[in-house]
Design a protein around this motif. Structure first.
Motif, PDB file in Angstrom:
ATOM      1  N   LEU A 127      -2.549  55.544  95.516  1.00  0.00           N
ATOM      2  CA  LEU A 127      -3.968  55.850  95.391  1.00  0.00           C
ATOM      3  C   LEU A 127      -4.205  57.357  95.455  1.00  0.00           C
ATOM      4  CD1 LEU A 127      -5.548  53.049  97.632  1.00  0.00           C
ATOM      5  CD2 LEU A 127      -5.802  53.283  95.154  1.00  0.00           C
ATOM      6  N   GLU A 128      -3.468  58.037  96.334  1.00  0.00           N
ATOM      7  CA  GLU A 128      -3.617  59.488  96.447  1.00  0.00           C
ATOM      8  C   GLU A 128      -3.229  60.180  95.145  1.00  0.00           C
ATOM      9  OE1 GLU A 128      -1.188  60.228  99.811  1.00  0.00           O
ATOM     10  OE2 GLU A 128      -2.799  59.854 101.272  1.00  0.00           O
ATOM     11  N   MET A 129      -2.168  59.685  94.504  1.00  0.00           N
ATOM     12  CA  MET A 129      -1.751  60.253  93.219  1.00  0.00           C
ATOM     13  C   MET A 129      -2.814  60.042  92.159  1.00  0.00           C
ATOM     14  SD  MET A 129       2.301  59.202  93.106  1.00  0.00           S
ATOM     15  CE  MET A 129       2.433  59.778  91.409  1.00  0.00           C
ATOM     16  N   GLU A 130      -3.370  58.820  92.109  1.00  0.00           N
ATOM     17  CA  GLU A 130      -4.429  58.535  91.126  1.00  0.00           C
ATOM     18  C   GLU A 130      -5.654  59.392  91.388  1.00  0.00           C
ATOM     19  OE1 GLU A 130      -5.442  54.513  90.045  1.00  0.00           O
ATOM     20  OE2 GLU A 130      -3.580  53.762  90.907  1.00  0.00           O
ATOM     21  N   LEU A 131      -5.983  59.545  92.657  1.00  0.00           N
ATOM     22  CA  LEU A 131      -7.160  60.320  93.015  1.00  0.00           C
ATOM     23  C   LEU A 131      -6.996  61.782  92.609  1.00  0.00           C
ATOM     24  CD1 LEU A 131      -9.900  59.916  94.308  1.00  0.00           C
ATOM     25  CD2 LEU A 131      -8.845  60.303  96.561  1.00  0.00           C
ATOM     26  N   ARG A 132      -5.800  62.332  92.822  1.00  0.00           N
ATOM     27  CA  ARG A 132      -5.550  63.712  92.399  1.00  0.00           C
ATOM     28  C   ARG A 132      -5.679  63.849  90.884  1.00  0.00           C
ATOM     29  NH1 ARG A 132      -1.475  63.546  96.470  1.00  0.00           N
ATOM     30  NH2 ARG A 132       0.127  63.017  94.932  1.00  0.00           N
ATOM     31  N   SER A 133      -5.193  62.846  90.154  1.00  0.00           N
ATOM     32  CA  SER A 133      -5.278  62.881  88.694  1.00  0.00           C
ATOM     33  C   SER A 133      -6.731  62.852  88.223  1.00  0.00           C
ATOM     34  CB  SER A 133      -4.510  61.685  88.108  1.00  0.00           C
ATOM     35  OG  SER A 133      -4.655  61.626  86.710  1.00  0.00           O
ATOM     36  N   GLU A 134      -7.541  61.979  88.816  1.00  0.00           N
ATOM     37  CA  GLU A 134      -8.948  61.881  88.419  1.00  0.00           C
ATOM     38  C   GLU A 134      -9.691  63.176  88.763  1.00  0.00           C
ATOM     39  OE1 GLU A 134      -9.842  59.661  86.553  1.00  0.00           O
ATOM     40  OE2 GLU A 134      -8.493  57.982  86.895  1.00  0.00           O
ATOM     41  N   ARG A 135      -9.396  63.751  89.939  1.00  0.00           N
ATOM     42  CA  ARG A 135     -10.078  64.985  90.332  1.00  0.00           C
ATOM     43  C   ARG A 135      -9.671  66.146  89.437  1.00  0.00           C
ATOM     44  NH1 ARG A 135      -9.655  63.900  96.891  1.00  0.00           N
ATOM     45  NH2 ARG A 135     -11.567  62.639  97.022  1.00  0.00           N
ATOM     46  N   ALA A 136      -8.410  66.145  88.994  1.00  0.00           N
ATOM     47  CA  ALA A 136      -7.968  67.184  88.071  1.00  0.00           C
ATOM     48  C   ALA A 136      -8.703  67.057  86.737  1.00  0.00           C
ATOM     49  CB  ALA A 136      -6.461  67.085  87.866  1.00  0.00           C
ATOM     50  N   ALA A 137      -8.890  65.810  86.285  1.00  0.00           N
ATOM     51  CA  ALA A 137      -9.606  65.581  85.025  1.00  0.00           C
ATOM     52  C   ALA A 137     -11.063  66.035  85.146  1.00  0.00           C
ATOM     53  CB  ALA A 137      -9.543  64.106  84.650  1.00  0.00           C
ATOM     54  N   ILE A 138     -11.667  65.782  86.297  1.00  0.00           N
ATOM     55  CA  ILE A 138     -13.058  66.201  86.518  1.00  0.00           C
ATOM     56  C   ILE A 138     -13.158  67.719  86.534  1.00  0.00           C
ATOM     57  CG2 ILE A 138     -14.930  66.236  88.222  1.00  0.00           C
ATOM     58  CD1 ILE A 138     -13.988  63.387  89.049  1.00  0.00           C
ATOM     59  N   ASP A 139     -12.251  68.360  87.264  1.00  0.00           N
ATOM     60  CA  ASP A 139     -12.266  69.827  87.329  1.00  0.00           C
ATOM     61  C   ASP A 139     -12.053  70.445  85.945  1.00  0.00           C
ATOM     62  OD1 ASP A 139     -12.637  69.662  90.040  1.00  0.00           O
ATOM     63  OD2 ASP A 139     -10.527  69.978  90.559  1.00  0.00           O
ATOM     64  N   PHE A 140     -11.106  69.892  85.187  1.00  0.00           N
ATOM     65  CA  PHE A 140     -10.828  70.407  83.836  1.00  0.00           C
ATOM     66  C   PHE A 140     -12.062  70.300  82.949  1.00  0.00           C
ATOM     67  CE2 PHE A 140      -9.523  69.779  79.434  1.00  0.00           C
ATOM     68  CZ  PHE A 140      -8.685  70.859  79.226  1.00  0.00           C
ATOM     69  N   SER A 141     -12.728  69.138  83.008  1.00  0.00           N
ATOM     70  CA  SER A 141     -13.909  68.915  82.171  1.00  0.00           C
ATOM     71  C   SER A 141     -15.031  69.881  82.531  1.00  0.00           C
ATOM     72  CB  SER A 141     -14.385  67.464  82.323  1.00  0.00           C
ATOM     73  OG  SER A 141     -13.386  66.562  81.895  1.00  0.00           O
ATOM     74  N   ARG A 142     -15.248  70.049  83.826  1.00  0.00           N
ATOM     75  CA  ARG A 142     -16.337  70.934  84.248  1.00  0.00           C
ATOM     76  C   ARG A 142     -16.020  72.395  83.935  1.00  0.00           C
ATOM     77  NH1 ARG A 142     -17.656  67.899  90.034  1.00  0.00           N
ATOM     78  NH2 ARG A 142     -19.103  66.346  89.178  1.00  0.00           N
ATOM     79  N   GLU A 143     -14.748  72.787  84.098  1.00  0.00           N
ATOM     80  CA  GLU A 143     -14.356  74.163  83.778  1.00  0.00           C
ATOM     81  C   GLU A 143     -14.578  74.485  82.302  1.00  0.00           C
ATOM     82  OE1 GLU A 143     -10.351  74.382  85.034  1.00  0.00           O
ATOM     83  OE2 GLU A 143     -10.826  74.389  87.186  1.00  0.00           O
ATOM     84  N   HIS A 144     -14.492  73.454  81.461  1.00  0.00           N
ATOM     85  CA  HIS A 144     -14.671  73.658  80.023  1.00  0.00           C
ATOM     86  C   HIS A 144     -16.099  73.320  79.568  1.00  0.00           C
ATOM     87  CE1 HIS A 144     -10.307  73.822  80.239  1.00  0.00           C
ATOM     88  NE2 HIS A 144     -10.314  74.371  79.044  1.00  0.00           N
ATOM     89  N   GLY A 145     -16.993  73.208  80.526  1.00  0.00           N
ATOM     90  CA  GLY A 145     -18.407  73.060  80.213  1.00  0.00           C
ATOM     91  C   GLY A 145     -18.852  71.682  79.778  1.00  0.00           C
ATOM     92  N   LEU A 146     -18.026  70.655  80.012  1.00  0.00           N
ATOM     93  CA  LEU A 146     -18.418  69.309  79.604  1.00  0.00           C
ATOM     94  C   LEU A 146     -19.389  68.733  80.635  1.00  0.00           C
ATOM     95  CD1 LEU A 146     -17.735  67.261  77.335  1.00  0.00           C
ATOM     96  CD2 LEU A 146     -16.121  66.205  78.924  1.00  0.00           C
ATOM     97  N   PRO A 147     -20.590  68.345  80.215  1.00  0.00           N
ATOM     98  CA  PRO A 147     -21.566  67.801  81.164  1.00  0.00           C
ATOM     99  C   PRO A 147     -21.052  66.512  81.812  1.00  0.00           C
ATOM    100  CG  PRO A 147     -22.617  68.370  79.083  1.00  0.00           C
ATOM    101  CD  PRO A 147     -21.146  68.438  78.851  1.00  0.00           C
ATOM    102  N   ASP A 148     -21.483  66.264  83.036  1.00  0.00           N
ATOM    103  CA  ASP A 148     -21.017  65.088  83.780  1.00  0.00           C
ATOM    104  C   ASP A 148     -21.339  63.769  83.081  1.00  0.00           C
ATOM    105  OD1 ASP A 148     -19.936  66.675  85.691  1.00  0.00           O
ATOM    106  OD2 ASP A 148     -21.350  66.154  87.289  1.00  0.00           O
ATOM    107  N   ILE A 149     -22.361  63.741  82.242  1.00  0.00           N
ATOM    108  CA  ILE A 149     -22.714  62.495  81.561  1.00  0.00           C
ATOM    109  C   ILE A 149     -21.558  61.974  80.710  1.00  0.00           C
ATOM    110  CG2 ILE A 149     -23.731  63.619  79.536  1.00  0.00           C
ATOM    111  CD1 ILE A 149     -25.815  61.357  79.499  1.00  0.00           C
TER     112      ILE A 149
END
Length: 230
Positions: A127-149
């Motif tokens: 679960l910790e590995m999956e959680l790190r992967s999802e958080r990395a995807a969220i950070d990447f998206s936000r860093e590139h200006g992708l809206p949360d929607i």
């Protein structure tokens, strides 16, 4: 109808007419296969079902070079209404989800407490590995200006993974410490079974073998009265 993939197909076709392969590539390019079970064979079956129900209709047949002809489908007025009604219901009405974890937890007394705690701790690592992967995807998206929607389903997965990790971590800890209600009886039961006592013999006189908490075990294996079964 009822298959989330059908809803995803209607969603794609509500944007513009597409052929099934284009629907598949569109869903994959948007990462929807993480939220909706997607394979090419079932996609064709879903499109055919939607056509039978009058929710999509063939618009034209196209050919790209030497590739086989592909049928382009468009959503119908009935399909658009179905998409909106179905999506509205899924968003507004909670449904009972029968998860594999819930099923496993309901049956976990079938294994010894120490083994269950070990397996849950192993799950926590995953679960910790999956959680790190999802958080990395969220950070990447936000860093590139992708809206949360556009990543809202990833945010949901992050929240659910975090909640599950917290619950499973606490459960494993409470099993090991004996803080979980009934853990003492559970452990004693497996000690007796390991020593050679049969489960039938244990159930024949659970209070003798397990003390007063054994009464719960006896009640758990008594057939409920007819009014409760109904």
């Amino acid at each position: 109808m009822g298959n989330p993939l059908a809803l995803a197909v209607l969603g794609c076709l509500s944007e513009r007419p597409m052929h099934p392969y284009e629907i598949s590539t569109t869903l994959r390019s948007r990462g929807k296969e993480k939220s909706i079970k997607l394979n090419y064979g079932s996609l064709y079956s879903v499109v055919e079902s939607l056509q039978r129900h009058g929710l999509v209709a063939p618009q034209e047949t196209v050919r790209d070079g030497r590739r086989p002809e592909r049928t382009v489908y468009a959503i119908t007025a009935a399909g658009r209404a179905e998409f909106e009604d179905w999506l509205s219901e899924l968003l507004s009405v909670p449904t009972r989800e029968y998860t594999s974890l819930e099923a496993a937890l309901s049956l976990m007394p079938g294994l010894a407490p120490g083994e269950v705690a070990r397996l849950l701790e192993e799950r926590c690592g995953r679960l910790e590995m999956e959680l790190r992967s999802e958080r990395a995807a969220i950070d990447f998206s936000r860093e590139h200006g992708l809206p949360d929607i556009f990543i809202i389903e990833i945010l949901l997965r992050e929240a659910m993974l975090g909640t599950e990790l917290e619950f499973v971590t606490g459960l494993a800890r409470d099993i090991r410490s004996g803080a979980l209600g009934g853990a003492k009886t559970w452990r004693r039961m497996h000690e007796l079974l390991k020593s050679g006592l049969t489960f039938e013999a244990l159930l024949a006189d659970p209070v003798h073998h397990l003390g007063e908490e054994g009464r719960i075990l006896a009640f758990d294996h008594v057939a409920p009265p007819d009014e409760l079964r109904s």
